[in-house]
Design an enzyme around this catalytic site. Structure first.
Site, PDB file in Angstrom:
ATOM      1  N   ASP A  50       0.871  -1.188   0.000  1.00  0.00           N
ATOM      2  CA  ASP A  50       0.000   0.000   0.000  1.00  0.00           C
ATOM      3  C   ASP A  50       0.903   1.232   0.000  1.00  0.00           C
ATOM      4  OD1 ASP A  50      -3.259   0.389   0.964  1.00  0.00           O
ATOM      5  OD2 ASP A  50      -1.967   2.157   0.997  1.00  0.00           O
ATOM      6  N   TYR A  70     -13.938   8.590 -13.018  1.00  0.00           N
ATOM      7  CA  TYR A  70     -13.845   7.283 -12.356  1.00  0.00           C
ATOM      8  C   TYR A  70     -14.395   6.182 -13.276  1.00  0.00           C
ATOM      9  CZ  TYR A  70     -14.583   3.618  -8.852  1.00  0.00           C
ATOM     10  OH  TYR A  70     -14.562   2.435  -8.157  1.00  0.00           O
TER      11      TYR A  70
HETATM   12  P1  NAD Z   1     -10.251   2.438  -0.023  1.00  0.00           P
HETATM   13  O1  NAD Z   1     -10.572   3.484  -1.061  1.00  0.00           O
HETATM   14  O2  NAD Z   1     -10.897   2.507   1.291  1.00  0.00           O
HETATM   15  O3  NAD Z   1      -8.692   2.337   0.138  1.00  0.00           O
HETATM   16  C1  NAD Z   1      -7.881   2.500  -0.984  1.00  0.00           C
HETATM   17  C2  NAD Z   1      -6.509   1.984  -0.620  1.00  0.00           C
HETATM   18  O4  NAD Z   1      -5.693   2.198  -1.755  1.00  0.00           O
HETATM   19  C3  NAD Z   1      -5.901   2.763   0.533  1.00  0.00           C
HETATM   20  O5  NAD Z   1      -5.326   1.866   1.445  1.00  0.00           O
HETATM   21  C4  NAD Z   1      -4.868   3.633  -0.152  1.00  0.00           C
HETATM   22  O6  NAD Z   1      -3.779   3.941   0.664  1.00  0.00           O
HETATM   23  C5  NAD Z   1      -4.477   2.760  -1.337  1.00  0.00           C
HETATM   24  N1  NAD Z   1      -3.902   3.527  -2.429  1.00  0.00           N
HETATM   25  C6  NAD Z   1      -4.363   4.662  -2.967  1.00  0.00           C
HETATM   26  N2  NAD Z   1      -3.523   5.108  -3.923  1.00  0.00           N
HETATM   27  C7  NAD Z   1      -2.513   4.198  -3.999  1.00  0.00           C
HETATM   28  C8  NAD Z   1      -1.340   4.100  -4.783  1.00  0.00           C
HETATM   29  N3  NAD Z   1      -1.020   5.032  -5.691  1.00  0.00           N
HETATM   30  N4  NAD Z   1      -0.527   3.042  -4.594  1.00  0.00           N
HETATM   31  C9  NAD Z   1      -0.834   2.103  -3.691  1.00  0.00           C
HETATM   32  N5  NAD Z   1      -1.908   2.140  -2.895  1.00  0.00           N
HETATM   33  C10 NAD Z   1      -2.745   3.177  -3.049  1.00  0.00           C
HETATM   34  O7  NAD Z   1     -10.466   1.028  -0.664  1.00  0.00           O
HETATM   35  P2  NAD Z   1     -11.741   0.373  -1.275  1.00  0.00           P
HETATM   36  O8  NAD Z   1     -12.953   1.247  -1.152  1.00  0.00           O
HETATM   37  O9  NAD Z   1     -11.712  -0.975  -0.733  1.00  0.00           O
HETATM   38  O10 NAD Z   1     -11.386   0.364  -2.841  1.00  0.00           O
HETATM   39  C11 NAD Z   1     -10.423  -0.528  -3.344  1.00  0.00           C
HETATM   40  C12 NAD Z   1     -10.662  -0.659  -4.829  1.00  0.00           C
HETATM   41  O11 NAD Z   1     -11.988  -1.102  -5.066  1.00  0.00           O
HETATM   42  C13 NAD Z   1     -10.494   0.647  -5.605  1.00  0.00           C
HETATM   43  O12 NAD Z   1      -9.893   0.377  -6.844  1.00  0.00           O
HETATM   44  C14 NAD Z   1     -11.928   1.095  -5.800  1.00  0.00           C
HETATM   45  O13 NAD Z   1     -12.092   1.926  -6.933  1.00  0.00           O
HETATM   46  C15 NAD Z   1     -12.625  -0.240  -5.986  1.00  0.00           C
HETATM   47  N6  NAD Z   1     -14.057  -0.203  -5.728  1.00  0.00           N
HETATM   48  C16 NAD Z   1     -14.521   0.182  -4.502  1.00  0.00           C
HETATM   49  C17 NAD Z   1     -15.886   0.246  -4.294  1.00  0.00           C
HETATM   50  C18 NAD Z   1     -16.464   0.696  -2.966  1.00  0.00           C
HETATM   51  O14 NAD Z   1     -17.675   0.944  -2.903  1.00  0.00           O
HETATM   52  N7  NAD Z   1     -15.671   0.796  -1.904  1.00  0.00           N
HETATM   53  C19 NAD Z   1     -16.769  -0.108  -5.325  1.00  0.00           C
HETATM   54  C20 NAD Z   1     -16.249  -0.511  -6.550  1.00  0.00           C
HETATM   55  C21 NAD Z   1     -14.886  -0.560  -6.744  1.00  0.00           C
END
Ligand code: NAD
Length: 246
Positions: free
Chosen positions: A37, A148
């Protein structure tokens, strides 16, 4: 015996949310997890978990990804999870935000896969790559998710393209397309809108099942795609959205 016994499982965004749930589940299933991360603080909470090794990595930094890949002698599974959600329409998205979104959500996959696909090929044993997309992509629109949705549509396209190009090397590529999942960033987006409870209710009402997903519910799908249980599955996008796209 775990479903991922002995497999080397590399993932990004393991500090919180879906990535963390996947890291913990993969370790419970017997994988040797290399959890990365950009945020070293949240990542620290995984220190000491059996089967998990943590590394700070910014997947949008080409040199950092190259250095990281050099330090991984063998890989079986790659889960590209990192992502950034910009809240806004086209008119709210300046060029810096556009580029940042594409760098974190798409170019990072280009960096990671450019480094790890040659390793999979060299190893001959193949492997599984799971990419995090979203149902908000080429699948459906959501208000104020312009850049997005564009990035996540690109993830689906890139995944299919790599799946076809490397099918002869036994490398499988699939993408996961969740609806709203209860993670710290989703709660942060709700809080940013001023009335978090009202916003969370709005998020829930869009899922036909009437609730947010738990991160573990997404992790189960990722573990399936990572494991040999899905050995005949490649080039697909998996919608897991509580029925929001019905
Ligand atoms: P989050 O957004 O709560 O956390 C994101 C994590 O990514 C954090 O730990 C952050 O430090 C890390 N991060 C951000 N930029 C980074 C980088 N450049 N290099 C390495 N790490 C990095 O996590 P989430 O909501 O579980 O989302 C994870 C993935 O799932 C994302 O790609 C998001 O778009 C996708 N997603 C999430 C949802 C939702 O509703 N939460 C829905 C669809 C897709």
């Amino acid at each position: 015996m775990g479903r991922l016994n002995g497999k080397v499982f590399v993932l990004s965004a393991a500090g919180q949310g879906i990535g963390r749930a996947v890291a913990l589940m993969a370790a419970r299933e017997g994988a040797k997890v290399i959890a990365t991360d950009i945020n070293g603080e949240t990542l620290k909470e995984l220190n000491g978990v059996e089967g998990i090794e943590t590394r700070v990595l910014d997947v949008a930094n080409k040199e950092a990804v190259e250095q990281f890949a050099k330090s991984i002698p063998h890989i079986d599974i790659l889960f590209n999870c990192a992502g950034y959600v910009h809240d806004g329409t086209l008119l709210d998205c300046d060029e810096k935000t556009w580029d940042f979104s594409f760098n974190v959500n798409v170019k990072s996959l280009y960096y990671m896969c450019s480094q790890f696909v040659p390793k999979f090929i060299e190893q001959v044993t193949g492997g599984s790559v799971v990419n995090m997309a979203s149902v908000v992509s080429s699948i459906k629109a959501k208000q104020s998710r312009c850049v997005y949705a564009a990035t996540k549509a690109a993830v689906i396209g890139l995944t299919k393209s790599m799946a076809l190009d490397f099918v002869g090397h036994k490398i499988r590529f699939n993408s996961v397309c969740p609806g709203a999942v209860d993670t710290p960033s989703l709660r942060g987006r709700a809080a940013a809108r001023g009335d978090p409870e009202k916003t969370l209710e709005e998020f829930k009402s869009r899922q036909r099942l009437g609730r947010l997903a738990d991160a573990d519910e997404i992790a189960y799908l990722v573990i399936y795609l990572a494991s040999d249980e899905s050995s005949f599955v490649t080039g697909q996008e998996f919608i897991i959205d509580g029925g929001s796209s019905m």
